[in-house]
Design an enzyme around this catalytic site. Structure first.
Site, PDB file in Angstrom:
ATOM      1  N   ASN A  42       0.840  -1.193   0.000  1.00  0.00           N
ATOM      2  CA  ASN A  42       0.000   0.000   0.000  1.00  0.00           C
ATOM      3  C   ASN A  42       0.878   1.248   0.000  1.00  0.00           C
ATOM      4  OD1 ASN A  42       0.581  -0.906   2.656  1.00  0.00           O
ATOM      5  ND2 ASN A  42      -1.212   0.092   3.523  1.00  0.00           N
ATOM      6  N   GLU A  44       0.386   5.268   0.631  1.00  0.00           N
ATOM      7  CA  GLU A  44      -0.541   6.300   1.116  1.00  0.00           C
ATOM      8  C   GLU A  44      -0.128   7.686   0.627  1.00  0.00           C
ATOM      9  OE1 GLU A  44      -0.829   5.579   5.349  1.00  0.00           O
ATOM     10  OE2 GLU A  44      -2.112   3.831   4.979  1.00  0.00           O
ATOM     11  N   CYS A  53      -4.181   0.717  -2.361  1.00  0.00           N
ATOM     12  CA  CYS A  53      -4.024  -0.534  -1.611  1.00  0.00           C
ATOM     13  C   CYS A  53      -2.954  -1.426  -2.250  1.00  0.00           C
ATOM     14  CB  CYS A  53      -5.335  -1.309  -1.588  1.00  0.00           C
ATOM     15  SG  CYS A  53      -6.642  -0.535  -0.643  1.00  0.00           S
ATOM     16  N   GLU A  55      -3.143  -4.564  -2.963  1.00  0.00           N
ATOM     17  CA  GLU A  55      -3.687  -5.455  -4.003  1.00  0.00           C
ATOM     18  C   GLU A  55      -3.719  -4.750  -5.353  1.00  0.00           C
ATOM     19  OE1 GLU A  55      -4.862  -4.737  -1.024  1.00  0.00           O
ATOM     20  OE2 GLU A  55      -6.331  -6.213  -0.331  1.00  0.00           O
ATOM     21  N   CYS A  86     -10.228  -4.984   0.325  1.00  0.00           N
ATOM     22  CA  CYS A  86     -11.342  -4.038   0.479  1.00  0.00           C
ATOM     23  C   CYS A  86     -12.264  -4.155  -0.730  1.00  0.00           C
ATOM     24  CB  CYS A  86     -10.809  -2.610   0.635  1.00  0.00           C
ATOM     25  SG  CYS A  86     -10.316  -1.834  -0.924  1.00  0.00           S
ATOM     26  N   CYS A  89     -10.791  -3.106  -4.120  1.00  0.00           N
ATOM     27  CA  CYS A  89      -9.827  -4.094  -4.626  1.00  0.00           C
ATOM     28  C   CYS A  89     -10.526  -5.352  -5.131  1.00  0.00           C
ATOM     29  CB  CYS A  89      -8.800  -4.432  -3.551  1.00  0.00           C
ATOM     30  SG  CYS A  89      -7.649  -3.065  -3.250  1.00  0.00           S
TER      31      CYS A  89
HETATM   32  N1  THU Z   1      -5.336  -1.411   2.632  1.00  0.00           N
HETATM   33  C1  THU Z   1      -4.801  -2.243   1.702  1.00  0.00           C
HETATM   34  O1  THU Z   1      -3.677  -2.035   1.223  1.00  0.00           O
HETATM   35  N2  THU Z   1      -5.549  -3.303   1.301  1.00  0.00           N
HETATM   36  C2  THU Z   1      -6.777  -3.619   1.795  1.00  0.00           C
HETATM   37  O2  THU Z   1      -7.437  -4.504   1.292  1.00  0.00           O
HETATM   38  C3  THU Z   1      -7.282  -2.898   2.959  1.00  0.00           C
HETATM   39  C4  THU Z   1      -6.661  -1.573   3.200  1.00  0.00           C
HETATM   40  C5  THU Z   1      -4.542  -0.265   3.068  1.00  0.00           C
HETATM   41  C6  THU Z   1      -5.068   1.073   2.653  1.00  0.00           C
HETATM   42  C7  THU Z   1      -4.464   1.974   3.691  1.00  0.00           C
HETATM   43  O3  THU Z   1      -3.144   2.295   3.281  1.00  0.00           O
HETATM   44  C8  THU Z   1      -4.363   1.094   4.916  1.00  0.00           C
HETATM   45  O4  THU Z   1      -4.481  -0.239   4.478  1.00  0.00           O
HETATM   46  C9  THU Z   1      -5.433   1.361   5.971  1.00  0.00           C
HETATM   47  O5  THU Z   1      -6.699   1.328   5.412  1.00  0.00           O
END
Ligand code: THU
Length: 131
Positions: A42, A44, A53, A55, A86, A89
């Site tokens: 991920n 940010e 994310c 994925e 999520c 994704c």
């Molecule tokens: N996140 C992911 O990378 N994948 C997911 O399926 C759930 C959420 C990340 C997004 C953000 O950087 C952090 O987790 C918190 O939500």
């Protein structure tokens, strides 16, 4: 591709997670129709909604390399719980996967539960639904 190997690659990718805001590190690894593996973490952003994310990072890396079929994806984080993709994704995985694409949801120790994409995204909206 051995499931544990795919999880290990996701764990390795997690090390590069850029998470100054949530501090929640996620790693993913996709196994493609041509037998290749692409990983992602991920990433940010100070504008929180621009976060990407793990994925989607992995899927986009695969697709941008010409790999448009997903056989499996492994996801992991630092949580004791299994990490699931999520909603956004799941939709992106559906674009390049199929009902039988394997979704391997791992915890921080590599314990996992395996699902099909259909299990976690029933009645998906895909290109077949477009007029
Ligand atoms: N996140 C992911 O990378 N994948 C997911 O399926 C759930 C959420 C990340 C997004 C953000 O950087 C952090 O987790 C918190 O939500």
């Amino acid at each position: 591709m051995e499931k544990n190997t795919l999880i290990e690659k996701a764990m390795e990718a997690k090390k590069n997670a850029y998470v100054p805001y949530s501090n929640f590190r996620v790693g993913a690894a996709v196994y493609t129709g041509n037998g290749k593996v692409y990983t992602g973490c991920n990433v940010e952003n100070a504008s929180y909604g621009a976060a990407i994310c793990a994925e989607r990072t992995a899927v986009v890396k695969a697709v941008s390399d010409g790999e448009t079929a997903l056989k499996a994806i492994a996801i992991t984080s630092d949580s004791e719980d299994y990490t699931f993709p999520c909603g956004i994704c799941r939709q992106v995985i559906a674009e390049f996967g199929n009902d039988e694409t394997r979704v391997i949801c791992s915890n921080k120790d590599g314990k996992y539960r395996e699902y099909t994409l259909k299990d976690i995204l029933p009645h998906a909206f895909t290109k077949k639904d477009l007029l």
